[in-house]
Design a protein around this motif. Sequence first.
Motif, PDB file in Angstrom:
ATOM      1  N   ASP A 115      43.120  -2.708  49.318  1.00  0.00           N
ATOM      2  CA  ASP A 115      43.934  -2.824  49.488  1.00  0.00           C
ATOM      3  C   ASP A 115      45.316  -2.752  50.309  1.00  0.00           C
ATOM      4  O   ASP A 115      45.987  -3.892  49.985  1.00  0.00           O
ATOM      5  CB  ASP A 115      44.317  -4.370  48.359  1.00  0.00           C
ATOM      6  CG  ASP A 115      44.487  -6.043  49.649  1.00  0.00           C
ATOM      7  OD1 ASP A 115      44.103  -6.281  51.226  1.00  0.00           O
ATOM      8  OD2 ASP A 115      45.823  -6.685  49.497  1.00  0.00           O
ATOM      9  N   VAL A 116      45.289  -1.450  49.708  1.00  0.00           N
ATOM     10  CA  VAL A 116      46.384  -0.768  50.390  1.00  0.00           C
ATOM     11  C   VAL A 116      46.417  -0.732  52.329  1.00  0.00           C
ATOM     12  O   VAL A 116      45.571  -0.344  52.539  1.00  0.00           O
ATOM     13  CB  VAL A 116      46.369   0.784  49.912  1.00  0.00           C
ATOM     14  CG1 VAL A 116      47.922   1.446  50.556  1.00  0.00           C
ATOM     15  CG2 VAL A 116      46.942   0.354  48.493  1.00  0.00           C
ATOM     16  N   ARG A 117      47.176  -1.425  53.074  1.00  0.00           N
ATOM     17  CA  ARG A 117      47.350  -1.654  54.116  1.00  0.00           C
ATOM     18  C   ARG A 117      48.080  -2.319  54.744  1.00  0.00           C
ATOM     19  O   ARG A 117      49.215  -2.880  53.773  1.00  0.00           O
ATOM     20  CB  ARG A 117      46.099  -2.572  54.476  1.00  0.00           C
ATOM     21  CG  ARG A 117      46.258  -3.740  54.056  1.00  0.00           C
ATOM     22  CD  ARG A 117      44.696  -4.828  54.402  1.00  0.00           C
ATOM     23  NE  ARG A 117      45.172  -6.312  53.453  1.00  0.00           N
ATOM     24  CZ  ARG A 117      45.206  -7.463  54.335  1.00  0.00           C
ATOM     25  NH1 ARG A 117      45.502  -7.544  54.828  1.00  0.00           N
ATOM     26  NH2 ARG A 117      45.772  -8.833  53.602  1.00  0.00           N
ATOM     27  N   ASP A 118      48.749  -2.419  55.972  1.00  0.00           N
ATOM     28  CA  ASP A 118      49.576  -2.795  57.091  1.00  0.00           C
ATOM     29  C   ASP A 118      50.021  -4.585  56.961  1.00  0.00           C
ATOM     30  O   ASP A 118      48.518  -4.734  57.848  1.00  0.00           O
ATOM     31  CB  ASP A 118      49.834  -1.632  57.853  1.00  0.00           C
ATOM     32  CG  ASP A 118      51.333  -2.677  59.272  1.00  0.00           C
ATOM     33  OD1 ASP A 118      51.853  -3.665  58.952  1.00  0.00           O
ATOM     34  OD2 ASP A 118      51.796  -1.761  59.761  1.00  0.00           O
ATOM     35  N   ARG A 119      50.059  -5.034  56.573  1.00  0.00           N
ATOM     36  CA  ARG A 119      49.488  -6.613  56.387  1.00  0.00           C
ATOM     37  C   ARG A 119      50.142  -7.595  57.474  1.00  0.00           C
ATOM     38  O   ARG A 119      49.739  -8.382  57.483  1.00  0.00           O
ATOM     39  CB  ARG A 119      49.616  -6.475  54.833  1.00  0.00           C
ATOM     40  CG  ARG A 119      48.767  -6.815  53.666  1.00  0.00           C
ATOM     41  CD  ARG A 119      48.824  -7.722  52.831  1.00  0.00           C
ATOM     42  NE  ARG A 119      49.485  -8.659  52.519  1.00  0.00           N
ATOM     43  CZ  ARG A 119      49.438 -10.181  51.717  1.00  0.00           C
ATOM     44  NH1 ARG A 119      48.418  -9.751  51.441  1.00  0.00           N
ATOM     45  NH2 ARG A 119      50.892 -10.582  51.502  1.00  0.00           N
ATOM     46  N   GLU A 120      51.464  -6.521  57.761  1.00  0.00           N
ATOM     47  CA  GLU A 120      52.368  -7.684  59.189  1.00  0.00           C
ATOM     48  C   GLU A 120      51.451  -7.534  60.551  1.00  0.00           C
ATOM     49  O   GLU A 120      51.734  -7.811  61.226  1.00  0.00           O
ATOM     50  CB  GLU A 120      54.156  -6.779  58.761  1.00  0.00           C
ATOM     51  CG  GLU A 120      54.506  -6.134  57.713  1.00  0.00           C
ATOM     52  CD  GLU A 120      54.572  -8.106  57.207  1.00  0.00           C
ATOM     53  OE1 GLU A 120      55.167  -8.777  57.563  1.00  0.00           O
ATOM     54  OE2 GLU A 120      54.280  -8.336  55.787  1.00  0.00           O
ATOM     55  N   ASN A 121      50.957  -6.076  59.958  1.00  0.00           N
ATOM     56  CA  ASN A 121      50.597  -5.591  62.102  1.00  0.00           C
ATOM     57  C   ASN A 121      49.537  -5.153  61.807  1.00  0.00           C
ATOM     58  O   ASN A 121      49.086  -5.216  63.245  1.00  0.00           O
ATOM     59  CB  ASN A 121      51.934  -4.134  62.254  1.00  0.00           C
ATOM     60  CG  ASN A 121      53.252  -4.831  61.686  1.00  0.00           C
ATOM     61  OD1 ASN A 121      53.664  -4.867  62.428  1.00  0.00           O
ATOM     62  ND2 ASN A 121      54.021  -3.421  61.049  1.00  0.00           N
TER      63      ASN A 121
END
Length: 250
Positions: A118-124
């Motif tokens: 779940d390491v990821r760019d959650r915003e974009n």
Amino acid sequence: MANTLIFGGSGKVARHITRLLAAEGHNVYSIIRKPEQQDDVKSLGGKPILQSIEDSSVDDMVKTIKETKPSTIIWAAGAGGGSPDRTKAVDNEGAIRSMDATAKAGLTKRYIIISAVDVRDRENKPEPEWYNDGDRDRSNKVWNAIGPYMSAKLTADTSLVTQNSRRGLEYTIVRPGGLSQDPATGKVAAGKVHLNNMIPREDVAAFVVEVLKNDGTKGLAIDVVGGETPIRDAVAEVVRGKVDTFEGRY
Ligand SMILES: NC(=O)c1ccc[n+]([C@@H]2O[C@H](COP(=O)([O-])OP(=O)(O)OC[C@H]3O[C@@H](n4cnc5c(N)ncnc54)[C@H](OP(=O)(O)O)[C@@H]3O)[C@@H](O)[C@H]2O)c1
């Protein structure tokens, strides 16, 4: 005999990796920062090197790589998610210096990093399409609880992937779910997995060792949690499907 260099060799996953690789005849060089951990690393078959990651420049790391001549470098270090400053210094900046040092030393391209699911760019970037309500709930809880830690891992993993035209590494990102101290099961679920299953650290270590042996894992980011598939088969399935769970999410 293959030489392997582990950053963060005194860690709980790293100690299992050390034991497994040493049993297969590897010379396992283990970067640790506390003198009192040396005997323990030696008892697992490792060769301790006293060096603090956060106090080491790229050139300090290059020197260690040149001295140990590894064919594989494994990043298993982490500040534990407590202090945001140490998390940035180790999980983000220290990891990136180890990537630069691997490239600069020029002795091996093979670099395996232990990150987290779940390491990821959650915003974009879009949410993984296989996530269900349980995954969404878990993701919100983890990012709210240890956001700086997840962001540090995201920065490091993004550097590994986006800067690779410059570095030219043969990397694999291993992204385990929540870690337990349970004994090994030899079985996991890998690839597009759900987030709520814990995984024993011993199984993560065996998974990393299998990734090391399977050249098809080069260039992939692989999620792994507790499951029912024997580790070798789980790695082979991910390789067959070229399943990369970080792509498009950084
Ligand atoms: N906990 C979880 O549920 C979870 C889930 C997914 C992924 N992960 C990640 O999986 C990886 C392995 O986890 P783990 O449980 O094995 O972690 P761990 O036992 O905390 O091991 C991390 C190691 O990094 C070392 N380290 C920290 N700063 C250092 C420095 N400046 N120089 C040298 N070594 C340093 C620590 O050494 P000291 O003993 O000296 O502090 C520790 O031995 C970590 O990157 C972690 O973030 C954890």
